[in-house]
Design a protein around this motif. Structure first.
Motif, mmCIF file in Angstrom:
data_model
loop_
_atom_site.group_PDB
_atom_site.id
_atom_site.type_symbol
_atom_site.label_atom_id
_atom_site.label_comp_id
_atom_site.label_asym_id
_atom_site.label_seq_id
_atom_site.Cartn_x
_atom_site.Cartn_y
_atom_site.Cartn_z
ATOM 1 N N UNK A 280 0.813 -1.222 0.000
ATOM 2 C CA UNK A 280 0.000 0.000 0.000
ATOM 3 C C UNK A 280 0.844 1.268 0.000
ATOM 4 N N UNK A 281 2.172 1.114 -0.006
ATOM 5 C CA UNK A 281 3.043 2.289 0.011
ATOM 6 C C UNK A 281 2.941 3.057 -1.312
ATOM 7 N N UNK A 282 3.264 4.326 -1.247
ATOM 8 C CA UNK A 282 3.181 5.178 -2.437
ATOM 9 C C UNK A 282 4.180 4.739 -3.503
ATOM 10 N N UNK A 283 5.368 4.306 -3.067
ATOM 11 C CA UNK A 283 6.388 3.902 -4.036
ATOM 12 C C UNK A 283 5.938 2.681 -4.825
ATOM 13 N N UNK A 284 5.352 1.708 -4.140
ATOM 14 C CA UNK A 284 4.916 0.495 -4.828
ATOM 15 C C UNK A 284 3.734 0.792 -5.751
ATOM 16 N N UNK A 285 2.784 1.555 -5.244
ATOM 17 C CA UNK A 285 1.607 1.867 -6.051
ATOM 18 C C UNK A 285 1.985 2.697 -7.283
ATOM 19 N N UNK A 286 2.961 3.582 -7.107
ATOM 20 C CA UNK A 286 3.399 4.380 -8.254
ATOM 21 C C UNK A 286 4.056 3.519 -9.320
ATOM 22 N N UNK A 287 4.859 2.542 -8.901
ATOM 23 C CA UNK A 287 5.510 1.649 -9.866
ATOM 24 C C UNK A 287 4.486 0.774 -10.580
ATOM 25 N N UNK A 288 3.476 0.311 -9.833
ATOM 26 C CA UNK A 288 2.422 -0.506 -10.440
ATOM 27 C C UNK A 288 1.695 0.278 -11.531
ATOM 28 N N UNK A 289 1.343 1.503 -11.237
ATOM 29 C CA UNK A 289 0.640 2.318 -12.224
ATOM 30 C C UNK A 289 1.538 2.636 -13.411
ATOM 31 N N UNK A 290 2.844 2.829 -13.125
ATOM 32 C CA UNK A 290 3.774 3.125 -14.215
ATOM 33 C C UNK A 290 3.902 1.972 -15.190
ATOM 34 N N UNK A 291 3.718 0.756 -14.733
ATOM 35 C CA UNK A 291 3.786 -0.406 -15.604
ATOM 36 C C UNK A 291 2.444 -0.708 -16.272
ATOM 37 N N UNK A 292 1.424 0.067 -15.956
ATOM 38 C CA UNK A 292 0.109 -0.167 -16.532
ATOM 39 C C UNK A 292 -0.609 -1.361 -15.933
ATOM 40 N N UNK A 293 -0.281 -1.703 -14.721
ATOM 41 C CA UNK A 293 -0.881 -2.857 -14.044
ATOM 42 C C UNK A 293 -2.074 -2.392 -13.218
ATOM 43 N N UNK A 294 -3.147 -3.176 -13.248
ATOM 44 C CA UNK A 294 -4.307 -2.908 -12.396
ATOM 45 C C UNK A 294 -4.110 -3.632 -11.068
ATOM 46 N N UNK A 295 -4.215 -2.890 -9.969
ATOM 47 C CA UNK A 295 -3.968 -3.456 -8.642
ATOM 48 C C UNK A 295 -5.263 -3.933 -8.010
ATOM 49 N N UNK A 296 -5.189 -5.094 -7.360
ATOM 50 C CA UNK A 296 -6.304 -5.649 -6.587
ATOM 51 C C UNK A 296 -5.762 -6.088 -5.243
ATOM 52 N N UNK A 297 -6.588 -5.958 -4.190
ATOM 53 C CA UNK A 297 -6.133 -6.316 -2.839
ATOM 54 C C UNK A 297 -7.185 -7.123 -2.110
ATOM 55 N N UNK A 298 -6.708 -8.028 -1.269
ATOM 56 C CA UNK A 298 -7.607 -8.842 -0.452
ATOM 57 C C UNK A 298 -8.290 -7.988 0.596
ATOM 58 N N UNK A 299 -9.385 -8.496 1.110
ATOM 59 C CA UNK A 299 -10.039 -7.840 2.234
ATOM 60 C C UNK A 299 -9.243 -8.093 3.503
ATOM 61 N N UNK A 300 -9.417 -7.250 4.491
ATOM 62 C CA UNK A 300 -8.674 -7.387 5.739
ATOM 63 C C UNK A 300 -8.981 -8.720 6.416
ATOM 64 N N UNK A 301 -7.931 -9.381 6.896
ATOM 65 C CA UNK A 301 -8.105 -10.614 7.632
ATOM 66 C C UNK A 301 -8.713 -11.741 6.816
ATOM 67 N N UNK A 302 -8.495 -11.733 5.482
ATOM 68 C CA UNK A 302 -9.073 -12.774 4.613
ATOM 69 C C UNK A 302 -7.982 -13.341 3.721
#
Length: 367
Positions: A280-302
């Protein structure tokens, strides 16, 4: 009168009914109500008729006699509660009124003893505070005696050998006084909010129609060497192939970024992870968007939302470290074991869901 005397002496209702052959306990309640209201003359009236008798001197003296006897029996002492020109003892009044419960209301009992009702409640609260301090001290002794190995359930069990007490009260006191068990300290979750959390887009749809469409990633511990290592891996849901991985001794953002940068620049990829701080860090999210990747995340505690990569990490440890007994080895052997297994997993190890082919064989034949 005999029934009233027996009830004032604390004899149970059932026993009074058996000894005096009283068939209905409501009759006893009626007699006690007449007694409390000072209507003993009603005991002389014929059955079924409402005669009005006045309170004679004889009846009044009998009432006073019963009152004194009642106070003595209820209090358990052979002395009067209130004396002329003397201060009433708070503990005595509280104990006496407590013994009247079920026979008299607090208002009637206070009127008999000549004590204001507000004063009684103040004394009662003070006695409760005194009892609370005794309980706190006893809990302190038990916790110290057992070196804070016991939680509130076991401390409650020990206290109940001495007197009845509610476990919630023990728990509250132990929390307030910091007497909790120190063997297994509860892990507190961080209260801070993640920087950037993505929606749960994968929704446990773990099938893909082509390579590099749906990817899942996670981090696992490798506590088998001289120091704890971490494995960050990315798995392709199309054929279960590990398309990127990294091993390091620190779990930070640069660690997962090194794994992410191993992916090719390709549009239309979805990458799923949990809500870990590195993801969830800004650096990771920025790199993901720069590569054109769509991010998905699990629900908490699941963790089941990311089941494929969790399963892979479990299989890796079961088929290497646990199977070969490498639970206490060197760091170099741990790294080499992981690298060799991932190569074996991708190229050689067949999977039933891939028609008994390895992930790379399945991808090549599909192409």
């Amino acid at each position: 009168m005999k029934a009233i005397e027996m009830r004032l002496a604390g004899v149970p209702v059932r026993e009074v009914m058996e000894q005096l052959n009283v068939r209905n306990k409501t009759q006893l309640k009626t007699w006690m109500r007449w007694y409390r209201n000072g209507e003993l003359h009603r005991l002389r009236q014929p059955v079924g008729k409402q005669y009005s008798y006045g309170k004679s001197t004889e009846i009044t003296s009998e009432l006073e006699k019963l009152e004194n006897r009642y106070l003595k029996v209820a209090d358990g002492r052979a002395k009067k509660v209130q004396g002329v020109g003397k201060e009433v003892e708070a503990e005595l009044v509280v104990a006496c009124i407590a013994s009247f419960q079920g026979e008299l209301s607090v208002l009637q009992a206070c009127a008999w003893l000549g004590v204001p009702r507000s004063t009684y409640y103040r004394w009662k609260a003070r006695n409760k505070d005194m009892n609370e301090s005794n309980i706190v001290e006893r809990i302190r002794e038990l916790c110290t005696q057992h070196k804070f190995r016991y939680g509130y359930r076991k401390i409650t069990a020990l206290l109940r050998f001495e007197h009845q007490i509610n476990h919630k009260r023990v728990q509250r006191i132990m929390q307030q006084e910091q007497f909790q068990c120190r063997v297994k300290v509860k892990k507190r979750k961080p209260t801070g909010q993640p920087v950037q959390v993505a929606e749960h887009l994968l929704k446990r749809q773990f099938q893909a129609t082509g390579p590099m469409q749906k990817l899942v990633t996670d981090i696992t511990y490798l506590p088998f060497g001289n120091k704890t290592l971490y494995l960050s891996s990315i798995l392709d849901l199309y054929n279960g192939e590990i398309v990127a991985y990294n091993i390091a001794d620190t779990q930070d953002t640069s660690f997962v970024l090194d794994t992410l940068n191993q992916l090719p620049d390709q549009q239309g990829m979805m990458l799923h992870s949990d809500q870990g701080s590195v993801y969830t860090s800004q650096a990771y999210q920025g790199t993901v968007k720069g590569k054109g990747i769509t991010m998905s995340m699990s629900r908490k505690g699941t963790p089941a939302d990311n089941a494929p990569i969790e399963s892979f990490h479990s299989t890796l440890k079961s088929e290497t470290f646990y199977l070969e007994g490498l639970t206490c080895t060197t760091t170099a052997i741990v790294e080499q074991t992981v690298r060799d297994y991932i190569s074996y997993y991708n190229s050689i190890r067949i999977q039933t869901k891939l028609n008994n082919q390895s992930p790379i064989q399945y991808r090549q034949l599909a192409a």
